[in-house]
Write a protein that holds these residues in place. Structure first.
Motif, short mmCIF file in Angstrom:
data_model
loop_
_atom_site.label_atom_id
_atom_site.label_comp_id
_atom_site.label_asym_id
_atom_site.label_seq_id
_atom_site.Cartn_x
_atom_site.Cartn_y
_atom_site.Cartn_z
N LYS A 73 55.00 51.54 64.38
CA LYS A 73 55.38 50.14 64.62
C LYS A 73 56.30 50.09 65.83
O LYS A 73 56.84 51.11 66.26
N SER A 118 50.17 46.59 60.76
CA SER A 118 49.87 46.98 59.37
C SER A 118 48.37 46.85 59.08
O SER A 118 47.78 47.74 58.47
N ARG A 121 45.98 49.80 60.49
CA ARG A 121 46.28 51.23 60.29
C ARG A 121 45.06 52.03 59.86
O ARG A 121 44.78 53.10 60.42
N GLY A 135 54.62 54.78 59.86
CA GLY A 135 55.16 53.44 60.08
C GLY A 135 55.21 52.65 58.79
O GLY A 135 54.34 51.83 58.54
N THR A 136 56.24 52.94 57.98
CA THR A 136 56.48 52.22 56.72
C THR A 136 55.18 52.02 55.94
O THR A 136 54.90 50.94 55.43
N TYR A 137 54.43 53.11 55.82
CA TYR A 137 53.07 53.05 55.30
C TYR A 137 53.06 53.45 53.82
O TYR A 137 53.18 54.63 53.48
N THR A 138 52.92 52.47 52.94
CA THR A 138 52.93 52.72 51.50
C THR A 138 51.68 53.44 51.04
O THR A 138 50.55 53.02 51.37
N ARG A 143 44.32 52.34 49.41
CA ARG A 143 44.35 52.90 50.77
C ARG A 143 43.82 54.33 50.76
O ARG A 143 43.23 54.77 51.75
N SER A 186 49.59 44.00 54.45
CA SER A 186 50.72 44.74 53.88
C SER A 186 50.74 44.57 52.37
O SER A 186 50.25 43.56 51.83
N THR A 187 51.35 45.54 51.69
CA THR A 187 51.48 45.44 50.23
C THR A 187 52.41 44.28 49.82
O THR A 187 52.12 43.60 48.84
N PRO A 188 53.52 44.02 50.54
CA PRO A 188 54.38 42.89 50.13
C PRO A 188 53.65 41.54 50.19
O PRO A 188 53.84 40.67 49.33
N TYR A 207 56.43 41.62 61.55
CA TYR A 207 57.56 41.04 60.84
C TYR A 207 58.53 40.31 61.77
O TYR A 207 59.21 39.38 61.35
N THR A 224 59.26 41.93 52.86
CA THR A 224 58.68 43.24 53.08
C THR A 224 59.66 44.28 52.55
O THR A 224 60.57 43.94 51.77
N ASP A 225 59.52 45.52 53.00
CA ASP A 225 60.38 46.59 52.49
C ASP A 225 61.83 46.38 52.90
O ASP A 225 62.12 45.92 54.02
N ILE A 228 63.01 47.68 56.35
CA ILE A 228 62.71 46.86 57.53
C ILE A 228 63.66 45.66 57.58
O ILE A 228 64.24 45.34 58.63
N TYR A 252 56.58 55.95 51.03
CA TYR A 252 56.06 56.06 52.39
C TYR A 252 55.33 57.38 52.60
O TYR A 252 55.88 58.46 52.34
N1 GLU Z 1 55.24 49.40 53.15
C1 GLU Z 1 54.46 48.21 53.15
C2 GLU Z 1 53.01 48.49 53.54
O1 GLU Z 1 52.68 49.60 53.83
C3 GLU Z 1 55.04 47.12 54.00
C4 GLU Z 1 55.50 47.51 55.37
C5 GLU Z 1 54.41 47.45 56.41
O2 GLU Z 1 53.68 46.45 56.51
O3 GLU Z 1 54.33 48.40 57.17
O4 GLU Z 1 52.19 47.61 53.52
#
Ligand code: GLU
Length: 304
Positions: A73, A118, A121, A135-138, A143, A186-188, A207, A224-225, A228, A252
């Motif tokens: 990101k 996001s 990815r 990059g904050t990847y859940t 996935r 994104s998951t959120p 974001y 979001t997380d 962030i 992550y």
């Molecule tokens: N960790 C969450 C996700 O992977 C939200 C942060 C993001 O969008 O990177 O979807």
């Protein structure tokens, strides 16, 4: 020797003095937050491994290319942010990416970062645009059908960012009738749509656009997380605050091409090695730790 300056010379000097004064005033302008981002000089450096060879298509193509291409990101302070002036990326995820590179035998000067949103990815890993993604990847099962994940290397939690003077939102239970901004893919975002249907969910690509919309009263909250959101709140603490407690677990992972098990397991080994030798802790302290929260113990890696 000439002692008297020409009028032109005097004018140039005056203009220079004026612009310097203006520049200094702009730097110290009240309300301008001090630059609090990670400082290059405080960041750890990582021992670059030698003689690495892996029976992995991802590794082989990076090796023949001479550099790694890493997706990340660009607008998440303390986590993964790109300085628009220098192009330099910094943050905890950037450090994790560099640790992985070092274990694969690539110094930081042989890592090319690429900004991927996001929603893009999975495709960027599937079509070989990047070798891995940090990059904050859940990590989650949906996935995992599309990409592989090394890790986890950190666990975040979904939270809410609101305007400081808005006392009406103190947790996800208060979102009914509110406009809530998040990022597509994104998951959120997905969690708001599925679990909080009375909220109006709005999605953008990044974001930072949500945060701009929050400040300009276009939306009521950004979700979001916490990692962030803390970064954004720290940039304008007089305007923004986190509301309530995290309401999810976001482990992550490092996204890798799905079929490349050797590569994924090599990154799992690398995560453990850098946690054990103190690099992980040093990286956290000089990046995410700047938002004021001490490092939690890193989660156990899940090899599958
Ligand atoms: N960790 C969450 C996700 O992977 C939200 C942060 C993001 O969008 O990177 O979807």
């Amino acid at each position: 020797m000439r002692t008297r300056r020409s009028t032109t010379e005097l004018l140039v000097l005056l203009l220079l003095a004026l612009s310097l004064a203006l520049f200094l005033t702009a730097c110290g302008k009240s309300g301008t937050p001090p630059p609090k981002g990670p400082k290059a000089k405080d960041l750890p450096s990582y021992q670059v491994a030698t003689g690495v060879d892996l029976d992995s298509p991802t590794f082989r193509s990076a090796k023949s290319r001479g550099r790694l291409i890493v997706g990340t990101k660009a607008d998440q302070p303390y986590v993964a942010a790109q300085d628009p002036a220098t192009g330099y990326y910094s943050g905890f995820d950037i450090e994790i990416a560099k640790m992985m590179a070092a274990s694969l035998g690539f110094g930081a000067d042989r890592v090319e970062f690429k900004t991927i949103t996001s929603a893009n990815r999975e495709t960027s890993l599937q079509n070989g645009e990047v070798d891995y993604y940090v990059g904050t990847y859940t990590i989650n099962d949906n996935r995992k059908k599309l990409v592989g994940f090394a890790g986890p290397y950190y666990i975040a939690g979904q939270s809410l960012l609101v305007r400081r003077n808005d006392k009406s939102i103190n947790g996800p239970q208060d979102l009914a009738g509110k406009k809530v901004c998040s990022v597509a893919g994104s998951t959120p975002y997905q969690r708001i749509v599925s679990n909080y249907p009375k909220a109006t969910a709005v999605a953008y690509d990044s974001y930072s656009v949500c945060v701009d919309n929050l400040i300009s009263l276009q939306v009521d909250a950004v979700t979001t997380d916490d990692t962030i959101l803390k970064g954004y709140a720290a940039k304008v603490p007089d305007q923004l605050r986190l509301a309530g407690q995290p309401f999810s677990k976001e482990p992550y992972g490092i996204g890798v091409p799905r079929g490349d098990r050797t590569f994924r397991l090599a990154l799992d080994d690398a995560i453990v090695a850098h946690e054990q030798n103190g690099d992980w802790q040093r990286a956290y302290d000089s990046t995410l730790g700047l938002s004021g929260v001490p490092a939690p113990p890193p989660p156990p890696v899940d090899r599958y």
